[in-house]
Scaffold this active site. Sequence first.
Site: not given
Lengths: 255, 370
Positions: A97, A158, A184-185, A206-207
Amino acid sequence: MEDTLTIAGHPIRSRFFLGTGKFSSYAVMKESIVHSGAHIITVALRRVDQAGTQENIADFIPKDCILMANTSGARNADEAVRIARLSRAMGCGDWIKIEVIPDNKYLLPDNAETIRATEILAKEGFIVMPYIAPDLADARRLVNAGAASVMPLGAPIGTNRGIQTREMLRILIEEIDLPIVVDAGLGRPSHAADAMEMGADAVLVNTAVAVADNPPLIARAFSLAVQAGRQAFLAGPGAEKTCADASSPLTGFLR
Amino acid sequence: MSGNSFYDQVVHWEQAGLTERIAAARENDVLRALEKDSCDEHDFLALVSPAAAPHLEAMARKSRALTLAQFGKVIFLYAPLYLANICDNECVYCGFRHSNRISRKKLSPEEAVREARVIAASGIRHVLVLTGESRVATPVSYIAECISRIKPFFTSISIEIYSLTTAEYVELAAAGADGMTMYQETYNEALYRSLHLKGPKTDYRGRLESPERACRAGMRSIGVGALQGLDDFRRDGFFTGLHAAWLQDTFPDVEIGVSLPRIQPQVGGYTSRCAVTDRDFVQLLTALRIFLPRASMTVSTRERVEFRRNLIGLGVTRLSAGSRTEVGGYSQADNSEGQFSIADTSTVDDVKAMVEGSGYQPVFKDWQML
């Protein structure tokens, strides 16, 4: 109905991809991976440590998953390329990635450098999954550069703000033939379902999983939301309207 | 914030009456700052002011949430490696000051490798290389040689040494250093002059601008900070945050961090004239996090183990572990005096267990030399 996601010729078991940063322990991370059912797991190469005396994050990724190293920390294409080559040399495989982030305040990617790195690494046989700010011209350049998918952001890394780039994502989903992985987000399972209902091929989170009170449980919730969103997309839901529409006042005379 | 040098910012805020503005901040300024998604320097000023002191719990909650979102439940561990304590400077608060009658020592590159081996065996992968300031005893070429010799033991090497030129930072980056920390000690220029009596470190502006030179030289990560206890912590804390923000805006591709070293007893017996209480420390730490959500934040073994444990979850992202501040402290029995007294004498395993016990993951490796 057969509905398998395929990336670079590889059938992928789950449309929910999971990142491995920010977890409170490797044990919790591993349990979350198992509960998520994710097949593609991203790991920052900067965290992989085969020579140290401490535990190595890569040892906690189930063997039946695809480990996709990311180039976190790369500030330009050259650094991303060097990280990818190191990753391959360290035995992390060919899935990479590309993250090129020259901005430490907002963590927004540099599309131009990402395209340059993609071009180089695709020629070297990597399966390249580039992370970009959604932009149609850049996504087309990535297709030409040999990317295996395009990974546009839903919101900055994040932030857990959900899909803030909706119109741009919609255009990429419509126009780009490669798998679109929204990355993301995404802060809640409903955000993931939203992306899938729009027609995204997969999402990466992830986060939102790592910092939840119960990461394995929310990993499962994300996985189910992704499945629900995908099925809703395939089912072709009815169109949204802003008012009731019970009759045909303009064309009723035709009956 | 812009300008050619952070020095312009210091001058601007001093002329604008920083001390008076901090004293004049009102509770409403604090409440507004706490409601915002992102704070500007005026909000940050309110958060370090006395008006914010009653709102410590709300600041801690916000700081914790921001840190979790940005860094997750992880704490990065590193250890210092002192190459030498030979110093030409007369910094009145420092154990290494030139006139202090302590045993002076400089590691040979072979001895540095022995230290590196012991540190690496404890699991540490990020090391911070330190020296006193003596361009004769410890020239840049010596530091570069030590860095290149210890490189095989670590995945990241930072330097906390005397102020260099851009070309010298380039030389150390080429040897293997990827990070640089520079404490301004105090941003109060008049006070700085009264605390630094002799030696190259008397050059306030030269030191202030060294992080800028390191950024231009291609260092990946830069840390700034003030030695808390020299001046009013609110002033020096404000300038620390402002300095980090200015660097972040000017060099967006560099990872910027802040440290909160608090003055500790050392040889020579300097007594702090501006004591910083634990409450003050936490106010500053949480204010910095709210102002700089992305900045790494370091607390060293200068602080007590119990205090460090309580700071996990409030905004700290980096802890030193198993630290020895004596030259040769890891591998030699007859080592020299340390630069300062360390309050947390825990081993690396102890710190690892403390971090895990707090529900956080200790991370030993967070960079891969390219």
